[in-house]
Design a protein around this motif. Structure first.
Motif, PDB file in Angstrom:
ATOM      1  N   ALA A 173       0.838  -1.202   0.000  1.00 44.09           N
ATOM      2  CA  ALA A 173       0.000   0.000   0.000  1.00 44.09           C
ATOM      3  C   ALA A 173       0.875   1.256   0.000  1.00 44.09           C
ATOM      4  N   PHE A 174       1.972   1.212   0.736  1.00 42.74           N
ATOM      5  CA  PHE A 174       2.875   2.368   0.773  1.00 42.74           C
ATOM      6  C   PHE A 174       3.578   2.566  -0.571  1.00 42.74           C
ATOM      7  N   VAL A 175       3.920   1.470  -1.245  1.00 42.20           N
ATOM      8  CA  VAL A 175       4.508   1.575  -2.586  1.00 42.20           C
ATOM      9  C   VAL A 175       3.525   2.267  -3.523  1.00 42.20           C
ATOM     10  N   GLY A 176       2.248   1.910  -3.412  1.00 41.54           N
ATOM     11  CA  GLY A 176       1.222   2.567  -4.229  1.00 41.54           C
ATOM     12  C   GLY A 176       1.119   4.051  -3.937  1.00 41.54           C
ATOM     13  N   VAL A 177       1.191   4.424  -2.656  1.00 37.31           N
ATOM     14  CA  VAL A 177       1.142   5.847  -2.277  1.00 37.31           C
ATOM     15  C   VAL A 177       2.363   6.581  -2.822  1.00 37.31           C
ATOM     16  N   LEU A 178       3.535   5.983  -2.682  1.00 41.89           N
ATOM     17  CA  LEU A 178       4.757   6.621  -3.195  1.00 41.89           C
ATOM     18  C   LEU A 178       4.683   6.835  -4.707  1.00 41.89           C
ATOM     19  N   CYS A 179       4.280   5.803  -5.438  1.00 37.78           N
ATOM     20  CA  CYS A 179       4.187   5.925  -6.898  1.00 37.78           C
ATOM     21  C   CYS A 179       3.153   6.973  -7.288  1.00 37.78           C
ATOM     22  N   LEU A 180       2.034   6.993  -6.580  1.00 35.53           N
ATOM     23  CA  LEU A 180       0.994   7.970  -6.885  1.00 35.53           C
ATOM     24  C   LEU A 180       1.471   9.404  -6.605  1.00 35.53           C
ATOM     25  N   THR A 181       2.223   9.597  -5.523  1.00 35.66           N
ATOM     26  CA  THR A 181       2.720  10.952  -5.244  1.00 35.66           C
ATOM     27  C   THR A 181       3.724  11.403  -6.299  1.00 35.66           C
TER      28      THR A 181
END
Length: 174
Positions: free
Chosen positions: A135-143
């Motif tokens: 989930a954090f990887v998804g947040v990082l990529c989205l940012t």
């Protein structure tokens, strides 16, 4: 550029024949004025500030939703989001200023370069080295993508405005 007196503006008493035989006299000499266009960096800094605020808000919302910001090296602080957004955006502004001076087509070259660099910035996030939660990887990529979607178009818009102002070609293209 030289402007000539049109036929209907002949002096009184001048016949059609004498108007054609006399040498044309320039009415006004106009020299092209080369304006120095506004720089890219002020708009880029505004876009950088907006992107930093948006990415920080995204991180706050993700943290409030329960996304784990931990890694094998420790927790990622919220202050890392605006700091890295500003850092990478300033690098993008510098690249834009350089491309205006050296590229034949600065806007499209800048946009293609930023797409490639944004894609490359996602690589460390998805590598298993830091052992981030998915989930954090998804947040990082989205940012990363949201920050690029804010900064790149605003800088590219300024680069488009600079085109066609009679600026000299880059030195290596002459």
């Amino acid at each position: 550029m030289t402007l000539y007196v049109p036929e209907h503006r002949r002096t009184p008493g001048e016949s059609e024949h004498t108007a054609w035989t006399r040498p044309a006299q320039p009415a006004v000499e106009i020299t092209p004025v080369r304006e120095r266009p506004a720089p890219v960096w002020p708009r880029g800094l505004v876009a950088t500030g907006v992107a930093a605020v948006v990415t920080t808000l995204m991180a706050l919302i993700a943290k409030a939703a329960g996304v784990d910001f931990g890694s094998s090296l420790g927790d990622v602080p919220l202050s890392a989001f605006p700091m890295l957004t500003v850092y990478c955006s300033v690098i993008g502004i510098i690249i834009a200023e350089v491309m205006i001076r050296v590229a034949t087509m600065p806007r499209s070259t800048f946009q293609i370069t930023m797409i490639v660099l944004t894609g490359l910035s996602l690589v460390p996030d998805v590598l298993p080295f830091f052992e981030f939660d998915l989930a954090f990887v998804g947040v990082l990529c989205l940012t990363h993508i949201v920050a690029a979607a804010i900064v790149v178009p605003l800088i590219a818009l300024r680069m488009e405005e600079r085109r066609g102002l009679g600026l000299p070609a880059p030195a290596h293209r002459r």
